[in-house]
Design an enzyme around this catalytic site. Structure first.
Site, PDB file in Angstrom:
ATOM      1  N   ASP A  71       0.869  -1.178   0.000  1.00  0.00           N
ATOM      2  CA  ASP A  71       0.000   0.000   0.000  1.00  0.00           C
ATOM      3  C   ASP A  71       0.911   1.234   0.000  1.00  0.00           C
ATOM      4  O   ASP A  71       1.101   1.893   1.013  1.00  0.00           O
ATOM      5  CB  ASP A  71      -0.912  -0.031   1.234  1.00  0.00           C
ATOM      6  CG  ASP A  71      -1.909   1.118   1.246  1.00  0.00           C
ATOM      7  OD1 ASP A  71      -1.979   1.872   0.254  1.00  0.00           O
ATOM      8  OD2 ASP A  71      -2.625   1.257   2.266  1.00  0.00           O
ATOM      9  N   THR A  92       6.638   2.326   0.406  1.00  0.00           N
ATOM     10  CA  THR A  92       7.579   3.391   0.707  1.00  0.00           C
ATOM     11  C   THR A  92       7.118   4.723   0.100  1.00  0.00           C
ATOM     12  O   THR A  92       6.790   4.792  -1.090  1.00  0.00           O
ATOM     13  CB  THR A  92       8.977   3.017   0.174  1.00  0.00           C
ATOM     14  OG1 THR A  92       9.449   1.893   0.913  1.00  0.00           O
ATOM     15  CG2 THR A  92       9.965   4.149   0.326  1.00  0.00           C
ATOM     16  N   ASN A 117      10.248  -7.469  -8.849  1.00  0.00           N
ATOM     17  CA  ASN A 117       9.719  -6.126  -9.082  1.00  0.00           C
ATOM     18  C   ASN A 117      10.852  -5.126  -9.211  1.00  0.00           C
ATOM     19  O   ASN A 117      11.882  -5.236  -8.557  1.00  0.00           O
ATOM     20  CB  ASN A 117       8.743  -5.722  -7.966  1.00  0.00           C
ATOM     21  CG  ASN A 117       9.414  -4.970  -6.836  1.00  0.00           C
ATOM     22  OD1 ASN A 117       9.628  -3.758  -6.906  1.00  0.00           O
ATOM     23  ND2 ASN A 117       9.788  -5.692  -5.774  1.00  0.00           N
ATOM     24  N   MET A 119       9.728  -1.678  -9.296  1.00  0.00           N
ATOM     25  CA  MET A 119       8.752  -0.580  -9.309  1.00  0.00           C
ATOM     26  C   MET A 119       9.461   0.776  -9.239  1.00  0.00           C
ATOM     27  O   MET A 119       9.092   1.709  -9.942  1.00  0.00           O
ATOM     28  CB  MET A 119       7.780  -0.711  -8.125  1.00  0.00           C
ATOM     29  CG  MET A 119       7.046  -2.050  -8.028  1.00  0.00           C
ATOM     30  SD  MET A 119       6.017  -2.406  -9.448  1.00  0.00           S
ATOM     31  CE  MET A 119       4.651  -1.307  -9.176  1.00  0.00           C
ATOM     32  N   PHE A 121       9.863   2.842  -6.363  1.00  0.00           N
ATOM     33  CA  PHE A 121       9.202   3.823  -5.481  1.00  0.00           C
ATOM     34  C   PHE A 121       8.190   4.691  -6.245  1.00  0.00           C
ATOM     35  O   PHE A 121       8.174   5.918  -6.107  1.00  0.00           O
ATOM     36  CB  PHE A 121      10.217   4.746  -4.787  1.00  0.00           C
ATOM     37  CG  PHE A 121      11.133   4.070  -3.803  1.00  0.00           C
ATOM     38  CD1 PHE A 121      10.843   2.826  -3.248  1.00  0.00           C
ATOM     39  CD2 PHE A 121      12.307   4.714  -3.400  1.00  0.00           C
ATOM     40  CE1 PHE A 121      11.696   2.225  -2.336  1.00  0.00           C
ATOM     41  CE2 PHE A 121      13.170   4.122  -2.483  1.00  0.00           C
ATOM     42  CZ  PHE A 121      12.868   2.884  -1.952  1.00  0.00           C
ATOM     43  N   SER A 182      16.100  -0.950  -1.179  1.00  0.00           N
ATOM     44  CA  SER A 182      15.456  -1.266  -2.457  1.00  0.00           C
ATOM     45  C   SER A 182      16.545  -1.346  -3.522  1.00  0.00           C
ATOM     46  O   SER A 182      17.390  -0.450  -3.614  1.00  0.00           O
ATOM     47  CB  SER A 182      14.440  -0.197  -2.834  1.00  0.00           C
ATOM     48  OG  SER A 182      14.116  -0.360  -4.201  1.00  0.00           O
ATOM     49  N   ASN A 184      16.018  -0.945  -6.566  1.00  0.00           N
ATOM     50  CA  ASN A 184      15.483  -0.302  -7.766  1.00  0.00           C
ATOM     51  C   ASN A 184      15.684   1.207  -7.820  1.00  0.00           C
ATOM     52  O   ASN A 184      15.123   1.883  -8.680  1.00  0.00           O
ATOM     53  CB  ASN A 184      13.999  -0.644  -7.900  1.00  0.00           C
ATOM     54  CG  ASN A 184      13.784  -2.146  -7.913  1.00  0.00           C
ATOM     55  OD1 ASN A 184      14.520  -2.861  -8.593  1.00  0.00           O
ATOM     56  ND2 ASN A 184      12.835  -2.624  -7.128  1.00  0.00           N
ATOM     57  N   THR A 185      16.424   1.745  -6.871  1.00  0.00           N
ATOM     58  CA  THR A 185      16.788   3.158  -6.917  1.00  0.00           C
ATOM     59  C   THR A 185      18.309   3.200  -6.934  1.00  0.00           C
ATOM     60  O   THR A 185      18.956   2.638  -6.041  1.00  0.00           O
ATOM     61  CB  THR A 185      16.231   3.912  -5.687  1.00  0.00           C
ATOM     62  OG1 THR A 185      14.807   3.881  -5.762  1.00  0.00           O
ATOM     63  CG2 THR A 185      16.701   5.359  -5.640  1.00  0.00           C
ATOM     64  N   LYS A 220      15.633  -0.960   7.150  1.00  0.00           N
ATOM     65  CA  LYS A 220      15.404  -2.199   6.388  1.00  0.00           C
ATOM     66  C   LYS A 220      16.624  -2.509   5.549  1.00  0.00           C
ATOM     67  O   LYS A 220      17.044  -1.690   4.729  1.00  0.00           O
ATOM     68  CB  LYS A 220      14.173  -2.037   5.509  1.00  0.00           C
ATOM     69  CG  LYS A 220      13.770  -3.326   4.806  1.00  0.00           C
ATOM     70  CD  LYS A 220      12.375  -3.208   4.260  1.00  0.00           C
ATOM     71  CE  LYS A 220      11.932  -4.461   3.537  1.00  0.00           C
ATOM     72  NZ  LYS A 220      10.565  -4.324   3.030  1.00  0.00           N
ATOM     73  N   THR A 247      14.638  -9.134   5.652  1.00  0.00           N
ATOM     74  CA  THR A 247      15.323  -8.291   4.700  1.00  0.00           C
ATOM     75  C   THR A 247      14.366  -7.782   3.621  1.00  0.00           C
ATOM     76  O   THR A 247      13.230  -8.235   3.532  1.00  0.00           O
ATOM     77  CB  THR A 247      16.430  -9.099   3.920  1.00  0.00           C
ATOM     78  OG1 THR A 247      15.770 -10.075   3.090  1.00  0.00           O
ATOM     79  CG2 THR A 247      17.386  -9.783   4.851  1.00  0.00           C
ATOM     80  N   ASN A 248      14.919  -6.953   2.747  1.00  0.00           N
ATOM     81  CA  ASN A 248      14.232  -6.544   1.527  1.00  0.00           C
ATOM     82  C   ASN A 248      14.392  -7.649   0.457  1.00  0.00           C
ATOM     83  O   ASN A 248      14.866  -8.738   0.763  1.00  0.00           O
ATOM     84  CB  ASN A 248      14.822  -5.207   1.046  1.00  0.00           C
ATOM     85  CG  ASN A 248      13.783  -4.354   0.339  1.00  0.00           C
ATOM     86  OD1 ASN A 248      13.010  -4.856  -0.489  1.00  0.00           O
ATOM     87  ND2 ASN A 248      13.749  -3.066   0.639  1.00  0.00           N
ATOM     88  N   THR A 249      14.077  -7.345  -0.777  1.00  0.00           N
ATOM     89  CA  THR A 249      14.203  -8.305  -1.878  1.00  0.00           C
ATOM     90  C   THR A 249      15.677  -8.487  -2.257  1.00  0.00           C
ATOM     91  O   THR A 249      16.523  -7.654  -1.921  1.00  0.00           O
ATOM     92  CB  THR A 249      13.438  -7.798  -3.108  1.00  0.00           C
ATOM     93  OG1 THR A 249      13.935  -6.497  -3.440  1.00  0.00           O
ATOM     94  CG2 THR A 249      11.959  -7.714  -2.847  1.00  0.00           C
TER      95      THR A 249
HETATM   96  C1  LIG Z   1       5.851  -5.531  -5.716  1.00  0.00           C
HETATM   97  C2  LIG Z   1       6.686  -5.269  -4.505  1.00  0.00           C
HETATM   98  C3  LIG Z   1       6.923  -3.971  -4.100  1.00  0.00           C
HETATM   99  C4  LIG Z   1       7.708  -3.717  -2.982  1.00  0.00           C
HETATM  100  N1  LIG Z   1       7.902  -2.437  -2.576  1.00  0.00           N
HETATM  101  C5  LIG Z   1       8.605  -2.185  -1.447  1.00  0.00           C
HETATM  102  C6  LIG Z   1       8.753  -0.872  -0.962  1.00  0.00           C
HETATM  103  O1  LIG Z   1       8.236   0.086  -1.534  1.00  0.00           O
HETATM  104  N2  LIG Z   1       9.471  -0.690   0.162  1.00  0.00           N
HETATM  105  C7  LIG Z   1      10.046  -1.726   0.846  1.00  0.00           C
HETATM  106  O2  LIG Z   1      10.692  -1.500   1.877  1.00  0.00           O
HETATM  107  N3  LIG Z   1       9.907  -2.993   0.420  1.00  0.00           N
HETATM  108  C8  LIG Z   1       9.193  -3.253  -0.698  1.00  0.00           C
HETATM  109  N4  LIG Z   1       9.033  -4.533  -1.121  1.00  0.00           N
HETATM  110  C9  LIG Z   1       9.689  -5.633  -0.371  1.00  0.00           C
HETATM  111  C10 LIG Z   1       8.732  -6.266   0.635  1.00  0.00           C
HETATM  112  O3  LIG Z   1       8.345  -5.352   1.609  1.00  0.00           O
HETATM  113  C11 LIG Z   1       9.384  -7.482   1.319  1.00  0.00           C
HETATM  114  O4  LIG Z   1      10.404  -7.042   2.183  1.00  0.00           O
HETATM  115  C12 LIG Z   1       9.967  -8.476   0.335  1.00  0.00           C
HETATM  116  O5  LIG Z   1       9.090  -8.670  -0.739  1.00  0.00           O
HETATM  117  C13 LIG Z   1      10.264  -9.839   0.979  1.00  0.00           C
HETATM  118  O6  LIG Z   1       9.125 -10.384   1.553  1.00  0.00           O
HETATM  119  P1  LIG Z   1       8.178 -11.453   0.813  1.00  0.00           P
HETATM  120  O7  LIG Z   1       9.053 -12.587   0.361  1.00  0.00           O
HETATM  121  O8  LIG Z   1       7.171 -11.823   1.865  1.00  0.00           O
HETATM  122  O9  LIG Z   1       7.562 -10.757  -0.336  1.00  0.00           O
HETATM  123  C14 LIG Z   1       8.260  -4.809  -2.246  1.00  0.00           C
HETATM  124  C15 LIG Z   1       8.007  -6.111  -2.663  1.00  0.00           C
HETATM  125  C16 LIG Z   1       7.231  -6.367  -3.772  1.00  0.00           C
HETATM  126  C17 LIG Z   1       6.978  -7.792  -4.185  1.00  0.00           C
END
Ligand SMILES: Cc1cc2nc3c(=O)[nH]c(=O)nc-3n(C[C@H](O)[C@H](O)[C@H](O)COP(=O)(O)O)c2cc1C
Length: 347
Positions: A71, A92, A117, A119, A121, A182, A184-185, A220, A247-249
């Site tokens: 969201d 974010t 992804n 995206m 931000f 992230s 992606n930045t 994060k 962690t993040n992705t």
């Molecule tokens: C489509 C998408 C958008 C995401 N956007 C953000 C973001 O804006 N900020 C952030 O901190 N993490 C973002 N994430 C990472 C998730 O918050 C999460 O940390 C990551 O996907 C690992 O968890 P999961 O395996 O349960 O998806 C995003 C992940 C996905 C799949």
């Protein structure tokens, strides 16, 4: 109920473009939360058993939260709270609105229960997010706001950019997540390094400590960090008093077949689980209980949530699991934790 989602609804939704579906889900959630009856029915169906925890001074009805990025504009929080989450991390959010990367930028790896992804931000900016939250108050669960940097802001100017965003969002957050991970930045992940992270965090923590209500902060981190960076981040967290989200992705493609290696962006879901859990375990070992930790990455059910808790997470976050397992995932996880006799503080 989860079974019905997986057999019917998911099949239908996965027939369409992922970003289109995501936007439609957010719009649907916005519409639903405006109708008290719909909200109540959803809340009733998804109602989960309580498993109260207190982390970083926040009292939560359970330790399972929504991860950031679902969201991004903070517009569906009331509906999402109805899905049983103990807390929501929204955003974010960046200071100024920005479109994000060119489409397509969101890919389902259905046969691997994963997502890639890039995206970048995409969001409507801090003022819009604040307006949206203002309309939604009160939100029945604690809300974290994830803060990131505008793509056109240099790494040198990042501290100011984050701080200004924080100032706008401060009244609406029960905690703040500083997103430096992230992929992606451009260069964002360079903010992990010791001195840069200090320069970023100190002004934000200073600002918060001068406010009537001091709020907890979390940084994060990426799953792709090397041990020295992880050590530096954890020591700084203990020194300055912020928590960590591990962690993040990941930018690694080791856990998926070759055909996905050309897709740029962050990989999440089941193939991320092992790597993110390893980093979580290392982080918890380095932190030695000095800072609160959230676990994120590949949580799809009770067993994977319990894995994170046992590795040292105080709280757990879900994103891809919500997409693949459906809106009853929190209920399913909590029932499992109850069955397994998990209690806060039990590792
Ligand atoms: C489509 C998408 C958008 C995401 N956007 C953000 C973001 O804006 N900020 C952030 O901190 N993490 C973002 N994430 C990472 C998730 O918050 C999460 O940390 C990551 O996907 C690992 O968890 P999961 O395996 O349960 O998806 C995003 C992940 C996905 C799949």
């Amino acid at each position: 109920m989860g079974f019905l989602y997986r057999k019917l609804v998911r099949k239908l939704l996965f027939g369409f473009n992922p970003e289109l579906v995501h936007d439609a889900v957010i719009q649907g959630a916005r519409a639903a939360q405006a109708v008290p009856l719909v909200n109540s029915v959803v809340g009733l169906l998804a109602r989960a058993r309580e498993l109260p925890v207190t982390v970083a001074g926040m009292r939560l009805r359970n330790p399972i939260g929504l991860a950031a990025g679902f969201d991004k504009n903070c517009e569906a929080a009331r509906f999402l709270a109805g899905l049983g989450f103990g807390f929501l991390e929204l955003g974010t959010v960046t200071l100024r609105p920005q479109p994000g990367n060119p489409k397509p930028r969101l890919f389902r790896l259905s046969e691997h229960s994963a997502i890639i992804n890039r995206m970048g931000f995409n969001n409507a900016g801090a003022w819009q997010a604040a307006r949206s939250l203002e309309r939604l108050l009160p939100i029945p669960v604690p809300v974290g706001i994830s803060i990131g940097k505008n793509a056109d802001c240099s790494i040198e100017d990042a501290p100011k950019n984050y701080l200004e965003t924080l100032k706008i969002m401060y009244p609406y957050g029960d905690y703040f997540a500083v997103n430096v991970s992230s992929p992606n930045t451009l260069q964002l992940r360079s903010l992990h390094s010791g001195e840069k992270l200090r320069r970023l965090l100190e002004p934000m923590l200073d600002f918060a400590s001068g406010q009537k209500r001091a709020r907890p902060f979390f940084v994060k981190i990426a799953p792709d960090l090397q041990q020295p960076e992880l050590e530096a981040a954890t020591e700084l967290a203990a020194e300055l008093g912020f928590g960590l989200i591990a962690t993040n992705t990941t930018v690694s493609r080791d856990a998926v077949p070759k055909r996905w290696h050309v897709y740029e962006g962050g990989l999440s879901g089941k193939p991320l689980r092992q790597l993110s859990s390893e980093v979580l375990g290392k982080t918890a070992a380095l932190a030695r209980g000095r800072v609160p930790i959230m676990g994120s990455g590949g949580v799809f059910d009770g067993a994977t949530a319990l894995e994170k808790l046992k590795l040292g997470a105080d709280l757990v976050q879900v994103y891809s699991g919500l997409v693949y397992e459906g809106p009853f995932i929190v209920k399913e996880i909590l029932e499992y934790l109850h069955r397994e006799g998990w209690r806060p503080g039990a590792r």
